[in-house]
Design a protein around this motif. Structure first.
Motif, PDB file in Angstrom:
ATOM      1  N   LYS A 131       0.821  -1.208   0.000  1.00 32.10           N
ATOM      2  CA  LYS A 131       0.000   0.000   0.000  1.00 32.10           C
ATOM      3  C   LYS A 131       0.862   1.268   0.000  1.00 32.10           C
ATOM      4  CE  LYS A 131      -3.537   2.335   2.773  1.00 32.10           C
ATOM      5  NZ  LYS A 131      -4.410   2.238   3.968  1.00 32.10           N
ATOM      6  N   TYR A 132       0.412   2.257  -0.779  1.00 27.66           N
ATOM      7  CA  TYR A 132       0.933   3.614  -0.700  1.00 27.66           C
ATOM      8  C   TYR A 132      -0.272   4.543  -0.828  1.00 27.66           C
ATOM      9  CZ  TYR A 132       4.109   7.554  -1.123  1.00 27.66           C
ATOM     10  OH  TYR A 132       4.798   8.740  -0.898  1.00 27.66           O
ATOM     11  N   ARG A 133      -0.355   5.540   0.038  1.00 28.32           N
ATOM     12  CA  ARG A 133      -1.598   6.298   0.184  1.00 28.32           C
ATOM     13  C   ARG A 133      -2.020   7.048  -1.069  1.00 28.32           C
ATOM     14  NH1 ARG A 133       0.098  11.564   1.093  1.00 28.32           N
ATOM     15  NH2 ARG A 133       2.267  11.795   1.783  1.00 28.32           N
ATOM     16  N   ALA A 134      -1.110   7.321  -1.977  1.00 29.63           N
ATOM     17  CA  ALA A 134      -1.469   8.098  -3.162  1.00 29.63           C
ATOM     18  C   ALA A 134      -1.147   7.346  -4.452  1.00 29.63           C
ATOM     19  CB  ALA A 134      -0.763   9.451  -3.146  1.00 29.63           C
ATOM     20  N   ASP A 135      -1.060   6.031  -4.365  1.00 28.58           N
ATOM     21  CA  ASP A 135      -0.694   5.267  -5.552  1.00 28.58           C
ATOM     22  C   ASP A 135      -1.510   3.974  -5.599  1.00 28.58           C
ATOM     23  OD1 ASP A 135       0.518   4.637  -7.892  1.00 28.58           O
ATOM     24  OD2 ASP A 135       2.567   4.575  -7.100  1.00 28.58           O
ATOM     25  N   THR A 185      -3.682  -2.643  -0.779  1.00 27.78           N
ATOM     26  CA  THR A 185      -2.578  -3.612  -0.802  1.00 27.78           C
ATOM     27  C   THR A 185      -2.996  -4.840  -1.585  1.00 27.78           C
ATOM     28  OG1 THR A 185      -1.814  -2.865   1.369  1.00 27.78           O
ATOM     29  CG2 THR A 185      -1.026  -5.012   0.599  1.00 27.78           C
ATOM     30  N   ALA A 186      -2.184  -5.261  -2.529  1.00 29.74           N
ATOM     31  CA  ALA A 186      -2.424  -6.491  -3.297  1.00 29.74           C
ATOM     32  C   ALA A 186      -1.482  -7.573  -2.778  1.00 29.74           C
ATOM     33  CB  ALA A 186      -2.198  -6.257  -4.786  1.00 29.74           C
ATOM     34  N   LEU A 187      -2.058  -8.626  -2.217  1.00 27.93           N
ATOM     35  CA  LEU A 187      -1.259  -9.689  -1.602  1.00 27.93           C
ATOM     36  C   LEU A 187      -1.102 -10.904  -2.509  1.00 27.93           C
ATOM     37  CD1 LEU A 187      -2.860  -9.401   1.930  1.00 27.93           C
ATOM     38  CD2 LEU A 187      -0.602  -8.618   1.250  1.00 27.93           C
ATOM     39  N   SER A 188      -2.008 -11.090  -3.466  1.00 31.10           N
ATOM     40  CA  SER A 188      -1.892 -12.225  -4.390  1.00 31.10           C
ATOM     41  C   SER A 188      -2.673 -11.917  -5.654  1.00 31.10           C
ATOM     42  CB  SER A 188      -2.405 -13.515  -3.740  1.00 31.10           C
ATOM     43  OG  SER A 188      -3.749 -13.369  -3.305  1.00 31.10           O
ATOM     44  N   ASN A 204      -5.984  -6.298   0.740  1.00 29.29           N
ATOM     45  CA  ASN A 204      -6.165  -5.622   2.031  1.00 29.29           C
ATOM     46  C   ASN A 204      -6.454  -6.548   3.210  1.00 29.29           C
ATOM     47  OD1 ASN A 204      -5.979  -3.160   0.580  1.00 29.29           O
ATOM     48  ND2 ASN A 204      -8.170  -3.246   0.150  1.00 29.29           N
ATOM     49  N   ASN A 205      -6.113  -7.821   3.093  1.00 30.94           N
ATOM     50  CA  ASN A 205      -6.391  -8.771   4.169  1.00 30.94           C
ATOM     51  C   ASN A 205      -7.877  -8.939   4.453  1.00 30.94           C
ATOM     52  OD1 ASN A 205      -3.780  -9.744   5.010  1.00 30.94           O
ATOM     53  ND2 ASN A 205      -3.409  -7.691   5.825  1.00 30.94           N
ATOM     54  N   LYS A 206      -8.747  -8.550   3.505  1.00 33.61           N
ATOM     55  CA  LYS A 206     -10.180  -8.694   3.783  1.00 33.61           C
ATOM     56  C   LYS A 206     -11.046  -8.844   2.533  1.00 33.61           C
ATOM     57  CE  LYS A 206     -10.946  -3.686   4.154  1.00 33.61           C
ATOM     58  NZ  LYS A 206     -11.487  -2.610   5.022  1.00 33.61           N
ATOM     59  N   HIS A 207     -10.482  -8.821   1.333  1.00 37.00           N
ATOM     60  CA  HIS A 207     -11.298  -8.914   0.116  1.00 37.00           C
ATOM     61  C   HIS A 207     -10.636  -9.837  -0.910  1.00 37.00           C
ATOM     62  CE1 HIS A 207     -14.130  -5.749   1.192  1.00 37.00           C
ATOM     63  NE2 HIS A 207     -13.117  -4.917   1.425  1.00 37.00           N
TER      64      HIS A 207
END
Length: 539
Positions: A131-135, A185-188, A204-207
């Motif tokens: 994650k980056y807040r503006a990207d 955040t992209a985890l996979s 994001n650990n939730k979607h």
């Protein structure tokens, strides 16, 4: 896919090449094992020969093998700063699009968690970022794109494309083709094999989200809430079925009912990897942290709802005894073949044997099969099962048994058995009586619906439920040797006459006398003939 331990990966283009990596990239070739060979033995019959090593990529976090042969052995490397570098491990290979050496740089530095090549459009490479807040966290690069000219001629233009601490290079691409997931955040990541514009992502650990590149704004419909967002992967044989994991849970999803997992598998230790078999439908492999076994789940049927229980067969693969396994990789073409590797770098080449099944064909042939291999086929089984009911049913179906609707009695002939001939003759007689309107003898009998003679004799067709009193008649009797026997008593009523008529034994109708009827029954025993004419039914 963050390689805290040694990782291994089969080549998608060569059946005898594979890659290992943790900080360096090492390319191996599988060759037959021979005594005295100095190469690493990976099975009873095969050995691994080291072909090339690449140590130029620092802070390596994930890799993805380019699914094309030109340039050969082209690897996409995701780094801790978010850069994606294309590296070829085959010097001198043809590179018509000058892909080797290209770099793809995000606007802001952060870790690259996952890389995935599009299986149908191989010039598209998806990268999942922290994650980056503006990207954006998902960047889809077109590897055939060329760097824009005069990229950094002015500080203003340079800042819009490049991080401020990055110097431009001739092979650097800074503008993705698609950007997805602002401040997420992209985890996979995983592409759909038959939908080249559709991408699956754990966020994001939730979607778990499905993105359609043709309309990204509408790609978040029916997104389930779940913590199982790691290792998302699509079953190559079923586009509706996907798998993911979190901690000690494996979740199996059906996209037609995407609200919750249709199946949850529990492990004793945290899971670090799962992968569908590319050569076997419904076969899922999972690996837990510090585990010495790879668990295989043969998912034959997954029930949607609680009415039917899912059909799953669990197996265990333990290639190193009690030693821990760091990673594994399915072979893309060889059935049930996989490579595994330990944290120290020991490699095993293993084939998972299928259960041997015995199959009996509709043509009474027998076969023994193991996966896709036919072990034995018995063509001589038919003579030994001639009397089996399944073979009789097949032969009768061939000659049209049961399909004669006009001359119904012919079905009995096709059946080839006396009992069947008798029953079909009776059905033919009843049909003819019904067609001629003879089944209703008088107003005292209600509608006839093909009841048998026993039911009629009991009077079940009469309004009162029992037969009427029989009428006593005297008729001349002629003995067996045609001697005059005088008068004999005959008991008659409506139920008797109808039952005899259904059995084909009626007389004194249409001019038939009892003697003529008995002559036609000469094949019957004496006792039977007496029973036909004299027996009084119980009331």
């Amino acid at each position: 896919m963050i390689p805290a331990n040694m990782e291994i990966l089969w080549s998608p283009n060569h059946e005898d090449k594979f890659l290992t990596f943790i900080s360096d990239l090492s390319l191996y070739q599988v060759e037959p094992w021979r005594e005295g060979n100095q190469n690493q033995q990976i099975s009873q019959n095969t050995a691994a020969t080291l072909l090339a090593t690449n140590s130029e990529n620092q802070y390596l976090k994930c890799v993805a093998w380019y699914p094309q042969t030109e340039p050969d052995h082209l690897i996409a490397v995701g780094q801790a700063n978010g850069r994606v570098v294309l590296t070829s491990l085959c010097q001198g290979s043809k590179d018509p699009f000058a892909l080797s050496g290209k770099e793809f740089v995000p606007r802001h530095s952060r870790q690259c968690n996952m890389l995935a090549w599009n299986p149908s459009t191989p010039n598209l490479l998806a990268a999942g970022m922290d994650k980056y807040r503006a990207d954006y966290c998902i960047l889809i690069w077109d590897v055939l794109a060329t760097p824009p000219k005069n990229l950094a001629t002015t500080p203003e233009r340079r800042g819009s494309f490049l991080p401020t601490n990055v110097e431009p290079a001739a092979s650097m691409i800074c503008k993705p083709l698609h950007e997805i997931g602002l401040s997420e955040t992209a985890l996979s990541l995983s592409w759909f094999n038959h939908e080249p514009k559709t991408l699956l992502a754990g966020m994001n650990n939730k979607h778990i989200r499905i993105y359609d590149l043709r309309d990204i704004s509408r790609s978040q419909v029916n997104t389930p809430l779940t913590k199982a967002v790691y290792g998302v992967t699509v079953d190559p044989y079923s586009e509706f079925r996907i798998a993911s994991f979190v901690d000690t849970q494996v979740a199996i999803w059906d996209l037609r009912n995407f609200d919750k997992p249709v199946l949850t598998l529990m492990e004793n230790r945290p899971i670090i990897k799962l992968s569908w078999s590319p050569t076997r439908t419904g076969l899922l492999a999972t690996l837990s942290k510090d585990s010495s076994v790879i668990k295989l789940y043969d998912i034959q049927h997954v029930a949607i709802g609680d009415e039917v229980e899912s059909a799953i067969v669990e197996r265990v693969l333990q290639p190193y005894g009690q030693h821990a396994i760091a990673s594994f990789s399915w072979h893309p073409g060889h059935e049930n073949r996989l490579l595994s590797i330990t944290p120290s770098g020991t490699i095993k080449d293993t084939t998972v044997f299928e259960r041997i099944t015995l199959n009996w064909s509709p043509y009474t042939n027998m076969a023994w099969a193991c996966g896709r291999r036919l072990l034995q086929f018995d063509e001589d089984a038919e003579p030994r099962v001639t009397d089996d009911i399944s073979n009789k049913m097949k032969q009768r179906a061939i000659v049209g048994y049961g399909l004669k609707t006009e001359q119904v009695w012919e079905n009995g002939v096709l059946g080839g058995e006396i009992a069947l001939q008798n029953i079909w003759s009776w059905i033919d007689l009843v049909k003819s009586l019904r067609d001629e309107g003879k089944q209703k003898l008088n107003s005292k009998l209600s509608g006839y619906k093909m009841q048998g003679a026993k039911a009629i004799l009991k009077g079940e067709l009469t309004p009162v439920g029992f037969p009427s009193k029989s009428e006593l008649q005297s008729v001349p009797w002629v003995g067996l040797e045609r001697h005059n026997g005088g008068q004999r008593h005959i008991y008659r009523n409506e139920c008797r006459e109808m039952a005899l008529q259904l059995c084909g034994w009626s007389f004194n109708r249409d001019g038939v006398t009892i003697n003529d009827f008995l002559d036609s029954c000469s094949y019957l025993s004496l006792g039977y003939r007496v029973m036909v004419t004299t027996r009084e039914p119980q009331r």
